[in-house]
Design a protein around this motif. Sequence first.
Motif, PDB file in Angstrom:
ATOM      1  N   THR A  16      50.943 172.881  28.605  1.00 17.20           N
ATOM      2  CA  THR A  16      51.370 171.491  28.745  1.00 17.20           C
ATOM      3  C   THR A  16      50.216 170.643  29.254  1.00 17.20           C
ATOM      4  O   THR A  16      49.366 171.101  30.005  1.00 17.20           O
ATOM      5  N   THR A  17      50.210 169.391  28.819  1.00 16.85           N
ATOM      6  CA  THR A  17      49.161 168.461  29.237  1.00 16.85           C
ATOM      7  C   THR A  17      49.626 167.526  30.333  1.00 16.85           C
ATOM      8  O   THR A  17      48.822 166.838  30.936  1.00 16.85           O
ATOM      9  N   GLY A  18      50.929 167.466  30.558  1.00 14.01           N
ATOM     10  CA  GLY A  18      51.484 166.550  31.547  1.00 14.01           C
ATOM     11  C   GLY A  18      52.025 165.284  30.914  1.00 14.01           C
ATOM     12  O   GLY A  18      52.725 164.502  31.560  1.00 14.01           O
ATOM     13  N   GLY A  19      51.693 165.074  29.648  1.00  8.05           N
ATOM     14  CA  GLY A  19      52.187 163.884  28.942  1.00  8.05           C
ATOM     15  C   GLY A  19      53.694 163.884  28.808  1.00  8.05           C
ATOM     16  O   GLY A  19      54.344 162.844  28.928  1.00  8.05           O
ATOM     17  N   GLY A  20      54.273 165.066  28.555  1.00  8.58           N
ATOM     18  CA  GLY A  20      55.726 165.169  28.440  1.00  8.58           C
ATOM     19  C   GLY A  20      56.410 164.862  29.759  1.00  8.58           C
ATOM     20  O   GLY A  20      57.450 164.205  29.798  1.00  8.58           O
ATOM     21  N   ALA A  21      55.818 165.318  30.863  1.00 11.81           N
ATOM     22  CA  ALA A  21      56.402 165.048  32.182  1.00 11.81           C
ATOM     23  C   ALA A  21      56.338 163.567  32.516  1.00 11.81           C
ATOM     24  O   ALA A  21      57.295 162.991  33.046  1.00 11.81           O
ATOM     25  N   GLY A  79      58.807 161.774  30.174  1.00 11.15           N
ATOM     26  CA  GLY A  79      60.168 162.084  30.615  1.00 11.15           C
ATOM     27  C   GLY A  79      60.520 161.395  31.916  1.00 11.15           C
ATOM     28  O   GLY A  79      61.640 160.915  32.098  1.00 11.15           O
ATOM     29  N   GLY A  80      59.571 161.313  32.854  1.00 12.88           N
ATOM     30  CA  GLY A  80      59.815 160.630  34.128  1.00 12.88           C
ATOM     31  C   GLY A  80      60.062 159.151  33.938  1.00 12.88           C
ATOM     32  O   GLY A  80      60.953 158.564  34.575  1.00 12.88           O
ATOM     33  N   VAL A  81      59.283 158.522  33.055  1.00 15.02           N
ATOM     34  CA  VAL A  81      59.480 157.091  32.789  1.00 15.02           C
ATOM     35  C   VAL A  81      60.853 156.848  32.169  1.00 15.02           C
ATOM     36  O   VAL A  81      61.605 155.967  32.593  1.00 15.02           O
ATOM     37  N   ILE A  82      61.174 157.643  31.164  1.00 11.09           N
ATOM     38  CA  ILE A  82      62.473 157.467  30.499  1.00 11.09           C
ATOM     39  C   ILE A  82      63.610 157.767  31.469  1.00 11.09           C
ATOM     40  O   ILE A  82      64.600 157.031  31.531  1.00 11.09           O
ATOM     41  N   GLY A  83      63.475 158.863  32.235  1.00 10.89           N
ATOM     42  CA  GLY A  83      64.517 159.193  33.211  1.00 10.89           C
ATOM     43  C   GLY A  83      64.683 158.114  34.257  1.00 10.89           C
ATOM     44  O   GLY A  83      65.803 157.795  34.675  1.00 10.89           O
ATOM     45  N   GLY A  84      63.581 157.499  34.701  1.00 10.19           N
ATOM     46  CA  GLY A  84      63.663 156.412  35.676  1.00 10.19           C
ATOM     47  C   GLY A  84      64.364 155.193  35.112  1.00 10.19           C
ATOM     48  O   GLY A  84      65.187 154.554  35.792  1.00 10.19           O
ATOM     49  N   VAL A  85      64.065 154.863  33.861  1.00 12.83           N
ATOM     50  CA  VAL A  85      64.718 153.698  33.230  1.00 12.83           C
ATOM     51  C   VAL A  85      66.211 153.955  33.060  1.00 12.83           C
ATOM     52  O   VAL A  85      67.040 153.079  33.346  1.00 12.83           O
ATOM     53  N   VAL A  86      66.556 155.162  32.605  1.00 16.78           N
ATOM     54  CA  VAL A  86      67.977 155.474  32.423  1.00 16.78           C
ATOM     55  C   VAL A  86      68.685 155.549  33.778  1.00 16.78           C
ATOM     56  O   VAL A  86      69.788 155.018  33.937  1.00 16.78           O
ATOM     57  N   ALA A 125      68.723 155.930  44.355  1.00 20.65           N
ATOM     58  CA  ALA A 125      68.897 157.384  44.281  1.00 20.65           C
ATOM     59  C   ALA A 125      69.017 157.843  42.825  1.00 20.65           C
ATOM     60  O   ALA A 125      68.434 158.857  42.430  1.00 20.65           O
ATOM     61  N   ALA A 126      69.773 157.097  42.018  1.00 21.09           N
ATOM     62  CA  ALA A 126      69.922 157.448  40.601  1.00 21.09           C
ATOM     63  C   ALA A 126      68.582 157.339  39.874  1.00 21.09           C
ATOM     64  O   ALA A 126      68.258 158.158  39.011  1.00 21.09           O
ATOM     65  N   THR A 127      67.795 156.321  40.228  1.00 24.47           N
ATOM     66  CA  THR A 127      66.470 156.162  39.621  1.00 24.47           C
ATOM     67  C   THR A 127      65.566 157.327  39.993  1.00 24.47           C
ATOM     68  O   THR A 127      64.887 157.903  39.126  1.00 24.47           O
ATOM     69  N   ALA A 128      65.548 157.705  41.249  1.00 30.72           N
ATOM     70  CA  ALA A 128      64.717 158.831  41.692  1.00 30.72           C
ATOM     71  C   ALA A 128      65.154 160.132  41.018  1.00 30.72           C
ATOM     72  O   ALA A 128      64.317 160.924  40.560  1.00 30.72           O
ATOM     73  N   LEU A 129      66.452 160.350  40.933  1.00 28.63           N
ATOM     74  CA  LEU A 129      66.971 161.538  40.274  1.00 28.63           C
ATOM     75  C   LEU A 129      66.604 161.532  38.790  1.00 28.63           C
ATOM     76  O   LEU A 129      66.246 162.569  38.221  1.00 28.63           O
ATOM     77  N   GLY A 130      66.686 160.359  38.164  1.00 26.61           N
ATOM     78  CA  GLY A 130      66.306 160.239  36.752  1.00 26.61           C
ATOM     79  C   GLY A 130      64.834 160.531  36.531  1.00 26.61           C
ATOM     80  O   GLY A 130      64.456 161.172  35.549  1.00 26.61           O
ATOM     81  N   ILE A 131      63.974 160.084  37.449  1.00 25.46           N
ATOM     82  CA  ILE A 131      62.533 160.339  37.323  1.00 25.46           C
ATOM     83  C   ILE A 131      62.251 161.836  37.422  1.00 25.46           C
ATOM     84  O   ILE A 131      61.542 162.406  36.588  1.00 25.46           O
ATOM     85  N   VAL A 132      62.818 162.486  38.426  1.00 26.89           N
ATOM     86  CA  VAL A 132      62.577 163.923  38.616  1.00 26.89           C
ATOM     87  C   VAL A 132      63.162 164.720  37.451  1.00 26.89           C
ATOM     88  O   VAL A 132      62.492 165.585  36.870  1.00 26.89           O
ATOM     89  N   GLY A 133      64.402 164.445  37.102  1.00 24.92           N
ATOM     90  CA  GLY A 133      65.044 165.169  35.993  1.00 24.92           C
ATOM     91  C   GLY A 133      64.336 164.934  34.671  1.00 24.92           C
ATOM     92  O   GLY A 133      64.128 165.866  33.886  1.00 24.92           O
ATOM     93  N   GLY A 134      63.958 163.683  34.417  1.00 30.70           N
ATOM     94  CA  GLY A 134      63.249 163.372  33.179  1.00 30.70           C
ATOM     95  C   GLY A 134      61.889 164.041  33.105  1.00 30.70           C
ATOM     96  O   GLY A 134      61.469 164.513  32.046  1.00 30.70           O
ATOM     97  N   ALA A 135      61.189 164.097  34.236  1.00 38.28           N
ATOM     98  CA  ALA A 135      59.874 164.752  34.258  1.00 38.28           C
ATOM     99  C   ALA A 135      60.016 166.244  33.982  1.00 38.28           C
ATOM    100  O   ALA A 135      59.236 166.817  33.211  1.00 38.28           O
TER     101      ALA A 135
END
Length: 166
Positions: free
Chosen positions: A72-77, A80-87, A99-109
């Motif tokens: 992995t290059t880290g690009g996917g993380a 995923g973190g950006v998309i998870g944060g937005v969602v 809290a939902a934003t932070a959870l979305g960032i971690v889960g998306g990453a």
Amino acid sequence: MKISTRFISIAASVVALATLTACVAPAPVYHTSRYPYQAPPQAVPYQEAAYVEYGHVANIEVLRSETAGTGTTGGGAVAGGVIGGVVGNQFGHGSGRAAATALGIVGGALLGNTIEGQASGPRAYESYRISVQTDRGGYRAFDVQHPGDLRIGDRVRIDNGHISRM
């Protein structure tokens, strides 16, 4: 006409998710098959005439090969973190939204990194080596992707590097 920021935010999330989903498709695989077996052009300085041989299939081997993954290059993380944060930002109010934003960032990453790892992971391939004993007593080997209907003992014709069942 007034477009709400929530609608724009959801639309951006959908577009970003679709972009990340495109990363899931496996990379194209380019097999380097030597079927039909022919010598490289630089090895033969002159054009040979068409040559036909006959023989029978002596052996069919399964060749397994594996390509190493690129990791992995880290690009996917990051994606995923950006998309998870937005969602995640679309849910809750006040500290619940944070809290939902932070959870979305971690889960998306985590999800983005996993998807990227699967797309660039090691791959296993199978090909076949068909050994033919010619009527003149020699052996020839052909590396092919699929043996088709050839079986050990079948009578075959080798026409200018192409093998076919008789």
